[in-house]
Design an enzyme around this catalytic site. Structure first.
Site, PDB file in Angstrom:
ATOM      1  N   GLY A   1       0.834  -1.195   0.000  1.00 43.52           N
ATOM      2  CA  GLY A   1       0.000   0.000   0.000  1.00 43.52           C
ATOM      3  C   GLY A   1       0.869   1.246   0.000  1.00 43.52           C
TER       4      GLY A   1
ATOM      5  N   LEU B   1       6.113   1.893   4.540  1.00 43.55           N
ATOM      6  CA  LEU B   1       7.238   2.318   3.703  1.00 43.55           C
ATOM      7  C   LEU B   1       7.846   3.628   4.211  1.00 43.55           C
ATOM      8  CD1 LEU B   1       5.891   1.421   0.133  1.00 43.55           C
ATOM      9  CD2 LEU B   1       7.387   0.078   1.632  1.00 43.55           C
TER      10      LEU B   1
HETATM   11 NI    NI Z   1       2.146   3.205   5.674  1.00 41.69          NI
END
Ligand code: NI
Length: 191
Positions: A63, A111
């Site tokens: 995502g 991330l």
């Molecule tokens: Ni995230």
């Protein structure tokens, strides 16, 4: 929002696409509440999506939300890549309509917090409404990993990170470890 149709020229060979740069916490862009996508954002969105998909798949991640690449817009990309089969979803202006009383604990990463993981408790199932690139409305009932992922990405649109669901002690520990890792990371040109 019918003018959000993807233009054929956005479908190109992956090698032509420059991946978007992913911001690392505690970057201030990760803490803003993003604004809704409007029809006039269509051209910008079309230009940005290939680079965002590329960044997400390269990372690799399941995502990526617009604020993670410095965009003040409410959209996110999700692809669980289950059994290594791509199933990309572009969620424009997503909102959670309903959550289950039943909770689930799942390990999450992000991330924007590379290398950091923690168990997060969230509703086990959610119903999400979003728009696609053609401006059509969809409702999605999700459970398991997809439900976690959708909640995590929608959180990003409100400036919320997964560590915000942890105790202050755990959150501070993770943020300190991340800052230390980032300091020790070799800079550009360091080989
Ligand atoms: Ni995230």
């Amino acid at each position: 929002m019918s003018d959000l149709d993807p233009a054929p020229d956005t479908i190109r060979a992956a090698s032509d696409i420059v991946p978007a740069s992913i911001l690392i916490a505690p970057h201030p862009s990760l803490r803003r509440k993003a604004r809704p996508v409007r029809p006039e954002d269509a051209v910008k969105l079309r230009a940005l999506l290939p680079g965002m998909w590329e960044a997400m798949y390269r990372a690799p991640g399941i995502g990526l939300a617009a604020p993670q690449v410095g965009l003040d817009l409410r959209f996110a990309l999700v692809d669980l890549m289950e059994n290594e089969v791509p199933a990309p979803i572009t969620l424009i202006n997503p909102e959670i309509l309903r959550v289950s009383d039943q909770l689930a604990t799942r390990e999450e990463g992000c991330l924007s917090l590379p290398g950091m993981y923690a168990e997060v408790v969230r509703p086990e199932s959610v119903r999400v409404r979003y728009q696609d690139l053609d401006g059509r409305r969809h409702e999605l009932d999700a459970t398991g990993l997809l439900a976690t992922c959708l909640q995590h990405e929608i959180d990003h649109l409100d400036g919320i990170l997964f560590v915000d669901h942890l105790s202050t002690l755990k959150r501070n520990m993770i943020m300190r470890r991340l800052a230390k890792d980032q300091r020790q990371k070799p800079g550009p040109g360091a080989g």
